[in-house]
Design a protein around this motif. Sequence first.
Motif, mmCIF file in Angstrom:
data_model
loop_
_atom_site.group_PDB
_atom_site.id
_atom_site.type_symbol
_atom_site.label_atom_id
_atom_site.label_comp_id
_atom_site.label_asym_id
_atom_site.label_seq_id
_atom_site.Cartn_x
_atom_site.Cartn_y
_atom_site.Cartn_z
ATOM 1 N N THR A 104 8.351 69.635 -6.821
ATOM 2 C CA THR A 104 6.903 69.620 -7.019
ATOM 3 C C THR A 104 6.143 70.341 -5.907
ATOM 4 O OG1 THR A 104 6.932 67.387 -6.058
ATOM 5 C CG2 THR A 104 6.881 67.545 -8.450
ATOM 6 N N GLU A 157 12.555 60.229 -7.663
ATOM 7 C CA GLU A 157 11.177 60.002 -8.086
ATOM 8 C C GLU A 157 10.245 59.923 -6.879
ATOM 9 O OE1 GLU A 157 10.203 56.815 -10.822
ATOM 10 O OE2 GLU A 157 12.272 56.782 -11.501
ATOM 11 N N ASN A 211 7.328 62.561 -6.020
ATOM 12 C CA ASN A 211 5.948 62.084 -5.984
ATOM 13 C C ASN A 211 5.284 62.383 -4.647
ATOM 14 O OD1 ASN A 211 6.361 61.097 -8.555
ATOM 15 N ND2 ASN A 211 6.643 58.975 -7.911
ATOM 16 N N TRP A 248 -3.871 58.863 -9.043
ATOM 17 C CA TRP A 248 -2.619 59.613 -8.913
ATOM 18 C C TRP A 248 -1.426 58.835 -9.442
ATOM 19 C CZ3 TRP A 248 -1.466 64.534 -8.004
ATOM 20 C CH2 TRP A 248 -2.532 65.365 -7.639
ATOM 21 N N GLN A 249 -1.490 57.518 -9.410
ATOM 22 C CA GLN A 249 -0.382 56.718 -9.935
ATOM 23 C C GLN A 249 -0.130 57.023 -11.411
ATOM 24 O OE1 GLN A 249 1.563 54.699 -8.181
ATOM 25 N NE2 GLN A 249 2.724 53.731 -9.832
ATOM 26 N N TRP A 253 2.467 59.550 -12.407
ATOM 27 C CA TRP A 253 3.877 59.215 -12.176
ATOM 28 C C TRP A 253 4.432 58.210 -13.181
ATOM 29 C CZ3 TRP A 253 2.796 57.812 -6.369
ATOM 30 C CH2 TRP A 253 2.349 58.963 -5.707
ATOM 31 N N GLN A 299 7.267 59.017 -15.503
ATOM 32 C CA GLN A 299 8.544 59.322 -14.869
ATOM 33 C C GLN A 299 9.425 58.073 -14.752
ATOM 34 O OE1 GLN A 299 10.182 62.450 -11.670
ATOM 35 N NE2 GLN A 299 8.446 61.275 -10.951
#
Length: 398
Positions: A54, A93, A97, A250-251, A254, A257
């Motif tokens: 990322t 993950e 992130n 922002w959570q 994710w 995922q």
Amino acid sequence: MRQQLTIKPIDKFSILKKLTIEEFAPRANEYDTTYTFPKENFQALFRTGLNAPTISAEFGGLGLGNNRANIRDLWTMTTEIAKADMATARCWEGHANALMLLDNLATYAQKEKWFTGIVQRGDIWTVWSGEPLLKIPGQTQKIGTTVIKTEEGYIINGSKVFCSSASGANWANLLVNLEGSGGARHADGSPESVIMLACDLSDPTISFDDSWWKPMGMRGSVSYKVNFNNTFIPFGNQIGKPGQFLLEEWQTRWIPQYAATFLGGAQAAYEYTLTHIEKQQRQQDPFIQHRIAKMAINIQSAHMWLDNAANLWDKNNIDAAQAIGNMVRYQVEQLASQTLEHAIHSCGARSLIQPSPLERISRDLTLYTRHDNDDQLLATIGKSVLGASHDRSFFKTK
């Protein structure tokens, strides 16, 4: 002006599949039985150029993200890793992130500083928030951090738990709260009170308590309790603006995922079951046919849920993508859990005895699906549909 790197395109899916089959899967049992961080797996990702998923291509990464019209690629990679080892997928993950936050919220100077370590040396990052405030039976000590602001930075004291990659990461993005304990997930203060701090984990004021992490599954994620004893973090290590993590949700980027990891575990259970049935030549058993059919449908359905969420992100339909993301998280958990049950019923008791991989998969999936409370998650989805106020990041009831 920084000279842009020339990145040679790589076939990330073929490379990763080769790694998971030849290296990750054979090592999974060792990490599980010894409760150790999958160091060699991350070294392999670095060796093959897959360790910066990322980070923007400008800085040497693969450039994957929710705002890059390619987030499905990241989730596909996560599923592939989870097929081999869900604990490694959890660490992956957290790493992905953390890099996503840096790529989108860090200053250019911060990116140049930290991305060099990741791309050129294989530095490993993670994100830590966990500070559950409610005690459980037998718990005597409180969990949580306090933050003191000084003239040059912040001083952190206290503890966090569920700190994935604790003994393997070089840096952690700490989500801490200026108003008291709780991090981002458990605090009730103003969003602006939550800040993000890049923490060098080689700091001697930081200690890891591995005695806290003796779980039934996901052992290789080494999600220890981490203690901070007057740990100083300079202002230069603050990422983004105060409250930016919560205010920009922002959570929610994710959440799908997690589902991608669940799907990887389910696919591994499905593939083991097919091998088991073929070995025993039970293809003509009608009950086996029913269960295999349900498993195949579940796997395909989970992929379609992830495809749908990714398509919304690709179209920049952010509000719909965030709402669907929670549905994906909930529904894929149900599909994966059902698939595991079908696998166990099809393969019998011997499949739950080591060294059967299904034994480990059942423990890993059982533990990891409890990362969030799916009852609260389902209620959050219901609130969203009904137009009621809701928390789509952490599914709080208040």
